[in-house]
Design a protein around this motif. Structure first.
Motif, PDB file in Angstrom:
ATOM      1  N   LEU A  75       0.824  -1.207   0.000  1.00  0.00           N
ATOM      2  CA  LEU A  75       0.000   0.000   0.000  1.00  0.00           C
ATOM      3  C   LEU A  75       0.862   1.263   0.000  1.00  0.00           C
ATOM      4  O   LEU A  75       0.551   2.248  -0.683  1.00  0.00           O
ATOM      5  CB  LEU A  75      -0.917  -0.005   1.226  1.00  0.00           C
ATOM      6  N   GLN A  76       1.957   1.219   0.757  1.00  0.00           N
ATOM      7  CA  GLN A  76       2.837   2.388   0.804  1.00  0.00           C
ATOM      8  C   GLN A  76       3.500   2.641  -0.547  1.00  0.00           C
ATOM      9  O   GLN A  76       3.601   3.784  -0.989  1.00  0.00           O
ATOM     10  CB  GLN A  76       3.913   2.183   1.879  1.00  0.00           C
ATOM     11  N   GLU A  77       3.953   1.557  -1.195  1.00  0.00           N
ATOM     12  CA  GLU A  77       4.558   1.739  -2.516  1.00  0.00           C
ATOM     13  C   GLU A  77       3.513   2.220  -3.520  1.00  0.00           C
ATOM     14  O   GLU A  77       3.810   3.044  -4.372  1.00  0.00           O
ATOM     15  CB  GLU A  77       5.175   0.427  -3.010  1.00  0.00           C
ATOM     16  N   GLY A  78       2.288   1.706  -3.400  1.00  0.00           N
ATOM     17  CA  GLY A  78       1.228   2.152  -4.296  1.00  0.00           C
ATOM     18  C   GLY A  78       0.892   3.612  -4.084  1.00  0.00           C
ATOM     19  O   GLY A  78       0.558   4.328  -5.031  1.00  0.00           O
ATOM     20  N   GLY A  79       0.959   4.057  -2.821  1.00  0.00           N
ATOM     21  CA  GLY A  79       0.678   5.456  -2.544  1.00  0.00           C
ATOM     22  C   GLY A  79       1.904   6.343  -2.616  1.00  0.00           C
ATOM     23  O   GLY A  79       1.813   7.548  -2.386  1.00  0.00           O
ATOM     24  N   HIS A  80       3.046   5.714  -2.944  1.00  0.00           N
ATOM     25  CA  HIS A  80       4.288   6.483  -2.981  1.00  0.00           C
ATOM     26  C   HIS A  80       4.244   7.555  -4.057  1.00  0.00           C
ATOM     27  O   HIS A  80       4.819   8.634  -3.894  1.00  0.00           O
ATOM     28  CB  HIS A  80       5.477   5.556  -3.213  1.00  0.00           C
ATOM     29  N   LEU A  81       3.560   7.262  -5.154  1.00  0.00           N
ATOM     30  CA  LEU A  81       3.482   8.260  -6.218  1.00  0.00           C
ATOM     31  C   LEU A  81       2.756   9.506  -5.722  1.00  0.00           C
ATOM     32  O   LEU A  81       3.101  10.630  -6.115  1.00  0.00           O
ATOM     33  CB  LEU A  81       2.772   7.676  -7.445  1.00  0.00           C
TER      34      LEU A  81
END
Length: 325
Positions: free
Chosen positions: A142-148
């Motif tokens: 989730l963090q990588e997905g929201g990293h953008l």
């Protein structure tokens, strides 16, 4: 090659211990890549460099969380498992293939890296049997997905409108110095300097085959000469004109292209037809150069026309007169 591929373990066969070890090494590698981007951009693009510094901090946080979970389950000895050891795992482009590209391209590469990491953590979470590990990997996905979104927030913090405009202007200027200016100089040299020998040969022999051979030799020779000259005479360190290899490629290839433009019509076996087509090509070349000067180098159009079209016409006339005499 096939032996190397055979030694790579499929991702589907990794144990949970190996998956965590792979995740740790991947986060370490990504942090180093982002740190390299930041260092590469810090002088000319400080705002983007600050954004990558933030990304390094976040990757280090992911690494620490993964190490803590690994130690909880498997102890303090983490096996060395890298991306290249796993078949079907995403890879990273070599740093030297990316860091010399434009700042926008580097930002796009960072977005791709984050999306790769998101997909990995999603797949890894699906393989985890331990509740704590599954939660950690799911959270990281989730963090990588929201990293953008956080990258966008970081851009908003560091890349203010003025900062982005300044960096975009620097990037545009670097493109002009590294590619456009050497390429334009090569195109002008190749288009104008080869006019005299090609058309002198054409009118002296009235043989399309001979004319094409002379034109090909003149164009390729001029391209090699201009490319080496551009690459050797300035390493770009003090002038800030960028990679000498890139400038040499731009200058040499455009020089050869400029000469070949009006040499290729002489592949037509009929002399006057080939010459008529060559005249049209020369006209297009000279006006195209004037337009490029005006568009990218901000040279007044009338001055460009006078310098290029008039100068080219004089060289063309000299070649025809010499060949006819």
């Amino acid at each position: 090659m096939f032996a190397f591929l055979g030694n790579r373990k499929p991702f589907s066969q990794l144990s949970e211990k190996e998956i965590l070890a792979l995740a740790i090494s991947s986060e370490e590698d990504d942090a180093r890549i982002y740190a390299s981007y930041a260092e590469r951009l810090r002088h000319d693009f400080p705002a983007t460099a600050a954004m990558f510094d933030d990304m390094v901090t976040e990757e280090d946080g992911h690494r620490r969380s993964l190490i803590a979970d690994f130690e909880r389950r498997f102890g303090n000895t983490i096996p060395l498992i890298r991306r290249e050891h796993v078949a079907g795992y995403y890879s990273r482009r070599p740093i030297w293939l990316v860091e010399n590209l434009g700042v926008d391209r580097i930002r796009q590469e960072a977005e791709r890296m984050e999306d790769d990491a998101r997909r990995f953590y999603t797949a890894a979470a699906g393989r985890a049997s331990d509740a704590g590990t599954r939660k950690l990997l799911g959270d990281l996905a989730l963090q990588e997905g929201g990293h953008l979104d956080r990258v966008a927030a970081s851009e908003a913090t560091h890349l203010t409108q003025d900062a982005r405009q300044d960096e975009d202007e620097r990037a545009r200027r670097q493109t002009l110095l590294t590619w456009v200016q050497p390429g334009l100089a090569g195109l002008m040299d190749g288009s104008v300097s080869t006019l005299a020998p090609i058309f002198a040969t054409a009118f002296a022999t009235q043989d399309p085959g001979t004319t094409f051979a002379v034109g090909l030799a003149a164009s390729v020779g001029a391209g090699i000469s201009m490319g080496f000259t551009e690459a050797i005479h300035d390493d770009g360190v003090i002038s800030g004109r960028g990679s000498p290899i890139k400038r040499g490629i731009a200058s040499g290839s455009m020089t050869a292209l400029g000469g070949l433009g009006h040499a290729l019509p002489y592949l037509i076996p009929y002399f006057w037809t080939a010459t008529a087509v060559a005249f049209v090509v020369v006209f297009i070349e000279l006006w195209a150069i004037a337009w490029i000067q005006n568009r990218f180098m901000e040279t007044p159009f009338l001055r460009s026309v006078t310098q290029v079209v008039l100068g080219g016409a004089l060289v063309l006339a000299a070649g025809i007169l010499i060949g006819s005499g």
